[in-house]
Write an enzyme that holds these catalytic residues in place. Structure first.
Site, PDB file in Angstrom:
ATOM      1  N   GLY A  78       0.835  -1.195   0.000  1.00 35.06           N
ATOM      2  CA  GLY A  78       0.000   0.000   0.000  1.00 35.06           C
ATOM      3  C   GLY A  78       0.870   1.245   0.000  1.00 35.06           C
ATOM      4  O   GLY A  78       2.070   1.196   0.275  1.00 35.06           O
ATOM      5  N   TYR A 110       0.253 -18.086  -5.250  1.00 34.26           N
ATOM      6  CA  TYR A 110      -0.760 -17.066  -4.962  1.00 34.26           C
ATOM      7  C   TYR A 110      -2.163 -17.669  -5.021  1.00 34.26           C
ATOM      8  O   TYR A 110      -2.975 -17.482  -4.105  1.00 34.26           O
ATOM      9  CB  TYR A 110      -0.616 -15.935  -5.969  1.00 34.26           C
ATOM     10  N   LYS A 115      -4.727 -18.172  -1.780  1.00 33.73           N
ATOM     11  CA  LYS A 115      -6.068 -17.575  -1.791  1.00 33.73           C
ATOM     12  C   LYS A 115      -7.156 -18.646  -1.681  1.00 33.73           C
ATOM     13  O   LYS A 115      -8.173 -18.451  -1.004  1.00 33.73           O
ATOM     14  CB  LYS A 115      -6.263 -16.751  -3.065  1.00 33.73           C
TER      15      LYS A 115
END
Length: 326
Positions: free
Chosen positions: A36, A149, A153
């Site tokens: 972020g 990934y 998830k």
């Protein structure tokens, strides 16, 4: 109400915060700024209805303290981008699994509704298109790091639904399909802001592979609108939803569209996958969502065309470039 947005300083998270504040809710953001950016939320800081905590939500004490004081939880904090996944697979797995476990545990403890943002990556190499939420997941071999990934998830989804089945924790899972828009960075391999930046700078527009692989791009404002509606829809609890746009475009065509819309003279150059990501990289040829489930529940229909979305990204990147030259 008061909402917790983990990863609220990220691309999608910052837009979600804006939407919630515009609806006169209060927002608490937890972000460790690993991916972020402070500039995404700088315009929100100082407001009485906005609070930021710089911390890792995988810290169970942080998760419990934050979840306890809110009414709803959006769990967006995650590793992002194919390049980051390839470069730092351990961080990718630990960030996603640890963070989700801490948030779901806290939400279950305090009985707070939680929406978890998963990814279309979980469909893996499935040849069945468009992807429906009930379809089998066909994830590649663990010898290829790119699948870490999707696997992480998918595990988070299993954990979320385990909480739903075990204690009826009100949880909603959303699988996002190539969300794009202002504030998205090309730093971690995101294709549209990378194409736009290259085009505006007159540099070669680099298309990985032969460019025939296709994706569906959805404006971030359409996505956050769906997220905000789903978390407050009881019929969505315990369910998985595709969220995106079902207009399909080949990546090679996207590069040509960006070049045309920016008036660029950049050359479109094809880069082999092994050069971009290393040996043994596997890609998904098509990634198209079936949106009928989401449409049927909340009447979802994307408002932003691909052309409008590209225009918004171009305007944002132009502003960035102007700032860099000052």
């Amino acid at each position: 109400m008061r909402y917790l947005v983990t990863g609220g300083a990220g691309f999608i998270g910052s837009h979600l915060c804006e939407a919630l504040l515009q609806a006169e809710h209060r927002v608490l953001v937890v972000d460790d700024f690993s991916t972020g950016r402070q500039q995404n939320i700088a315009h929100l800081e100082g407001r009485k209805d906005f609070e930021l905590i710089c911390a890792d939500v995988a810290d169970t004490d942080v998760a419990r303290d934050c979840v306890r004081g809110v009414d709803r939880v959006f769990h967006l904090a995650s590793a992002v981008g194919v390049e980051l996944i390839i470069r730092e697979p351990i961080r990718t797995i630990e960030t996603m699994v640890g963070g989700a476990a801490a948030v779901f545990d806290a939400a279950a403890r305090y009985r707070k509704p939680v929406l978890f943002t998963s990814t279309s990556e979980v469909y893996g190499k499935s040849p069945k298109v468009p992807f429906r939420e009930s379809d089998d997941l066909v994830i590649g071999s663990p010898t290829y790091r790119r699948w870490s990934y999707a696997t992480a998830k998918a595990l988070d989804e299993f954990l979320a639904l385990a909480h739903w089945h075990h204690s009826r924790l009100p949880v909603v899972i959303t699988r996002l399909f190539n969300t794009v828009g202002p504030r998205q960075s090309g730093q971690y391999g995101m294709v549209l802001p990378r194409f736009v930046r290259q085009a505006l700078l007159g540099r070669p527009i680099t298309v990985y592979g032969d460019g025939s692989q296709s994706r569906c791009f959805c404006h971030v404002r359409d996505v956050v609108s769906a997220l905000a509606r789903l978390i407050d829809t009881p019929a969505a609890h315990g369910q998985v939803f595709n969220v995106g746009n079902d207009r399909e475009i080949a990546i090679g065509e996207l590069a040509a569209m960006v070049r045309s819309m920016t008036g660029s003279r950049s050359e479109i150059v094809h880069v082999p996958y092994q050069e971009a990501y290393g040996a043994g990289f596997e890609d998904m040829e098509r990634r198209v969502p079936d949106l009928s489930k989401l449409r049927g529940l909340i009447g979802y229909a994307p408002r932003f065309t691909l052309e409008r979305t590209i225009e918004d990204v171009v305007a944002y990147v132009k502003g960035q470039l102007e700032g860099e030259t000052r």
